[in-house]
Design a protein around this motif. Sequence first.
Motif, PDB file in Angstrom:
ATOM      1  N   UNK A 101       0.836  -1.211   0.000  1.00  0.00           N
ATOM      2  CA  UNK A 101       0.000   0.000   0.000  1.00  0.00           C
ATOM      3  C   UNK A 101       0.867   1.256   0.000  1.00  0.00           C
ATOM      4  N   UNK A 102       1.937   1.239   0.788  1.00  0.00           N
ATOM      5  CA  UNK A 102       2.854   2.372   0.799  1.00  0.00           C
ATOM      6  C   UNK A 102       3.561   2.547  -0.534  1.00  0.00           C
ATOM      7  N   UNK A 103       3.919   1.439  -1.158  1.00  0.00           N
ATOM      8  CA  UNK A 103       4.571   1.478  -2.465  1.00  0.00           C
ATOM      9  C   UNK A 103       3.654   2.126  -3.501  1.00  0.00           C
ATOM     10  N   UNK A 104       2.391   1.735  -3.504  1.00  0.00           N
ATOM     11  CA  UNK A 104       1.442   2.305  -4.455  1.00  0.00           C
ATOM     12  C   UNK A 104       1.277   3.804  -4.234  1.00  0.00           C
ATOM     13  N   UNK A 105       1.096   4.204  -2.975  1.00  0.00           N
ATOM     14  CA  UNK A 105       0.910   5.621  -2.670  1.00  0.00           C
ATOM     15  C   UNK A 105       2.130   6.448  -3.084  1.00  0.00           C
ATOM     16  N   UNK A 165      13.555  -1.758  -6.979  1.00  0.00           N
ATOM     17  CA  UNK A 165      14.155  -2.439  -5.827  1.00  0.00           C
ATOM     18  C   UNK A 165      13.125  -2.678  -4.730  1.00  0.00           C
ATOM     19  N   UNK A 166      12.249  -1.717  -4.479  1.00  0.00           N
ATOM     20  CA  UNK A 166      11.200  -1.901  -3.475  1.00  0.00           C
ATOM     21  C   UNK A 166      10.186  -2.942  -3.936  1.00  0.00           C
ATOM     22  N   UNK A 167       9.845  -2.895  -5.221  1.00  0.00           N
ATOM     23  CA  UNK A 167       8.910  -3.874  -5.785  1.00  0.00           C
ATOM     24  C   UNK A 167       9.471  -5.290  -5.659  1.00  0.00           C
ATOM     25  N   UNK A 168      10.759  -5.430  -5.902  1.00  0.00           N
ATOM     26  CA  UNK A 168      11.404  -6.740  -5.819  1.00  0.00           C
ATOM     27  C   UNK A 168      11.333  -7.289  -4.400  1.00  0.00           C
ATOM     28  N   UNK A 169      11.576  -6.442  -3.409  1.00  0.00           N
ATOM     29  CA  UNK A 169      11.544  -6.896  -2.024  1.00  0.00           C
ATOM     30  C   UNK A 169      10.137  -7.313  -1.598  1.00  0.00           C
ATOM     31  N   UNK A 170       9.133  -6.578  -2.035  1.00  0.00           N
ATOM     32  CA  UNK A 170       7.747  -6.949  -1.723  1.00  0.00           C
ATOM     33  C   UNK A 170       7.398  -8.271  -2.405  1.00  0.00           C
ATOM     34  N   UNK A 174      -5.797 -16.284  -1.825  1.00  0.00           N
ATOM     35  CA  UNK A 174      -6.773 -15.224  -2.073  1.00  0.00           C
ATOM     36  C   UNK A 174      -6.277 -13.896  -1.506  1.00  0.00           C
ATOM     37  N   UNK A 175      -5.714 -13.944  -0.315  1.00  0.00           N
ATOM     38  CA  UNK A 175      -5.213 -12.718   0.305  1.00  0.00           C
ATOM     39  C   UNK A 175      -4.075 -12.127  -0.527  1.00  0.00           C
ATOM     40  N   UNK A 176      -3.186 -12.985  -1.025  1.00  0.00           N
ATOM     41  CA  UNK A 176      -2.066 -12.489  -1.821  1.00  0.00           C
ATOM     42  C   UNK A 176      -2.526 -11.892  -3.144  1.00  0.00           C
ATOM     43  N   UNK A 177      -3.545 -12.500  -3.763  1.00  0.00           N
ATOM     44  CA  UNK A 177      -4.078 -11.950  -5.008  1.00  0.00           C
ATOM     45  C   UNK A 177      -4.663 -10.563  -4.780  1.00  0.00           C
ATOM     46  N   UNK A 178      -5.306 -10.380  -3.648  1.00  0.00           N
ATOM     47  CA  UNK A 178      -5.860  -9.067  -3.329  1.00  0.00           C
ATOM     48  C   UNK A 178      -4.753  -8.039  -3.111  1.00  0.00           C
ATOM     49  N   UNK A 179      -3.696  -8.448  -2.412  1.00  0.00           N
ATOM     50  CA  UNK A 179      -2.569  -7.534  -2.184  1.00  0.00           C
ATOM     51  C   UNK A 179      -1.969  -7.103  -3.517  1.00  0.00           C
ATOM     52  N   UNK A 180      -1.749  -8.073  -4.397  1.00  0.00           N
ATOM     53  CA  UNK A 180      -1.135  -7.749  -5.682  1.00  0.00           C
ATOM     54  C   UNK A 180      -2.092  -6.950  -6.562  1.00  0.00           C
ATOM     55  N   UNK A 181      -3.315  -7.426  -6.686  1.00  0.00           N
ATOM     56  CA  UNK A 181      -4.256  -6.751  -7.577  1.00  0.00           C
ATOM     57  C   UNK A 181      -4.538  -5.323  -7.167  1.00  0.00           C
ATOM     58  N   UNK A 182      -4.689  -5.088  -5.876  1.00  0.00           N
ATOM     59  CA  UNK A 182      -5.057  -3.754  -5.398  1.00  0.00           C
ATOM     60  C   UNK A 182      -3.876  -2.795  -5.309  1.00  0.00           C
ATOM     61  N   UNK A 183      -2.667  -3.320  -5.139  1.00  0.00           N
ATOM     62  CA  UNK A 183      -1.549  -2.430  -4.831  1.00  0.00           C
ATOM     63  C   UNK A 183      -0.333  -2.536  -5.749  1.00  0.00           C
ATOM     64  N   UNK A 184      -0.222  -3.612  -6.506  1.00  0.00           N
ATOM     65  CA  UNK A 184       0.995  -3.819  -7.289  1.00  0.00           C
ATOM     66  C   UNK A 184       0.743  -4.037  -8.779  1.00  0.00           C
ATOM     67  N   UNK A 185      -0.460  -4.392  -9.162  1.00  0.00           N
ATOM     68  CA  UNK A 185      -0.772  -4.673 -10.570  1.00  0.00           C
ATOM     69  C   UNK A 185      -0.396  -3.505 -11.469  1.00  0.00           C
ATOM     70  N   UNK A 186      -0.617  -2.300 -10.985  1.00  0.00           N
ATOM     71  CA  UNK A 186      -0.377  -1.097 -11.777  1.00  0.00           C
ATOM     72  C   UNK A 186       1.080  -0.952 -12.207  1.00  0.00           C
TER      73      UNK A 186
END
Length: 688
Positions: A131-135, A151-156, A189-201
């Motif tokens: 969430x912080x990464x997206x913001x 680099x931050x994306x890779x760590x997440x 399911x939880x991981x898909x939500x994390x990725x879809x909502x915050x990292x897909x972009x």
Amino acid sequence: SIVPRRPLSLSRPAHERTITLMTTLAPMQQIARTAVAILAAGSSLPPILPLAVAAFAISPAPTTTRQTQRFSSSCKAATGTSTSTITMPPETDEGVDATSLPRWDLSKFGFSSPFSGDIDDHLDETRKLAEGFKAKYEGKLGDLSLLSAIEEYEQISIRSALVSSYLHLSYDTALDDDSLKKRKGALSQKQSEIYGNNLEWFSLDVAELDDAVLDQQYANEANLSKYKAFIDELRRQKPHNLSKDVERALTVRAPYAGTRPLVSFFDKELSLMRFKVDDTEDEVNMEVLLSRMQSSNDAAFRAKCLKVLNDGLAGPVSRTAALSLSAVSGSWLIENKERKYDNLRSRRNLDNNAPDVVVDSLLDGVRKAGVPLCKRFYTLKKAILQKTQNLEKMRWSDRNAPIDIGGSSKEKISWEKAVMMVDSGYSKFSPKMAELFRGMVDEKRIDVPAVDGKKGGAYCSGVVPGVGPYQLLNFDGTKQDVATLAHESGHGCHDILAYKQGYLQYHPPLTLAETASIFGEMIVFRDLLGQSSTKEEELSLLMSKVDDVLNSVVRQCSFDRFEELVHTARAKGELSAEELDGYWMEALREYYGKEGDAGGDSPFDSYDDASHLWSYVPHFHHVPFYVYSYAFADLVVGTLYNSFLTNKEGFEGRLLALLEAGGTKDFEAALSPFGLDPTSPTFWEDAL
């Protein structure tokens, strides 16, 4: 029901249109129809209750599973670089004692158990970071440091992969643990939500960066070039990306609906199948049945095994397989259209970083040069079987029959001896690879025994740098088990050598992913061949190896042809099991010839009891159009090995450099130091 849904619709009608179009089927309705058909047939296989549960579990919301570019590599790693399901470990009265064989040690993941609350805490922290990464970065990549963002994306991504890999490995040795399956699904399911909502972009925004902006980023930060392969991969996908809202919705919905629940249900039902060859024996699973058939010197017994297998796959099982494959091919069809891929294989080819023209050249070369070689070999094998086993007719069940003409031992090989054999072969070629192999054994990175409740076949999971790799085997002391150990250990060596590229770039394209594994298998085979005590044993080993090569090249290309027929037909509507049987036999005859009993030119007199065998090939359901990668890799490695034999000076260094590159080089650049050009029109025919 359309009107009440409108307040909950996505932001624009076009997004709803895309997701509606990408609805392959109504899975719940289709499962219900299948259940009714099974009941009408008076059958109890597969069980109706699990089928109904699967129907209930699938959301009616339309969706499809999008295989994201890098975040999903955790899934790719968890499912393994290869699944060696062609050759299965046999079960005999004098089998290896499974209780004494090593199991893998998953403590390196840092979790005490799949049910540990530490995993939930880990994912909660991952969500906050995402969430912080997206913001911080969304819509601002051109203005901020792209290097820092990657680099931050890779760590997440590593944090998420750690959980998914741990759960996958844990479940693969406890398939009968329903509570673990439920836990794994909930966290997925939880991981898909994390990725879809915050990292897909992120992958979409990188793909959309203006060339001038990206050039300026490279100029400003020299270390950004380290990630050039990753950036290039994302930008190659640009013409096929959908809008952010659609991509997000597809990712978040994937664990709940679409093809994934169907395929998962079918996988488990297939793993529960048991077969009985005769009344005097206990029921056995499919792996044991296949192994007994392929290791028997009795043609009548082999034919009986194949009939038992084919009959067992008929009816409810093949109808469930048809349901799953129809859904998968439908999803593939509509995604290809929506994402504007040129042809059926283009999507897989792009993932493999292999131009369509090169893959088409491979398939054409196998049909032109591989099919005649295949027929020649089986004609020779037929003649030997007639002389040594009094074979009357060459049936499909005789394809992998052993050639035991004296000098070859059937004595079980202990795990300790198998390790020594692989170590010896590796050491004679590459001391570095031998050192890495011994490390995997000593660090308990291999789950060895064939036991109940364990996933069949074999694979190597790269996991993440610093934690992986891990191998899953089903070892029972055969020579083929030694070859499988050499193969999967090659994958492990490849992973370790490539870890220096980082999580986002260590995994090679599929066209190169089998290089170390098949090369490792080849050097151990050559070592065993050199130890042959008689010409008869040498011939047996050679023919067994040619069997393997034909299975990897010609048979896998026939699988690809079956997929081509299936996916083409899917455009006209849902597919029945009977139609799939027909396409399977059509592909078989194209690659092996029309059966001799029907006046054809095939060495095989009969294809009896082969019509339903398509239904147990997992790749069709999990990774459409993956199978040609085996042919690609086997032929490339064969050519590489020939290069090694003709020019050994400096070869180890060149091969290790190829492996260390991981996913940072495409296959053309990787093979160039060896003087090989796979874009040449004659490359594949020469390789054959």
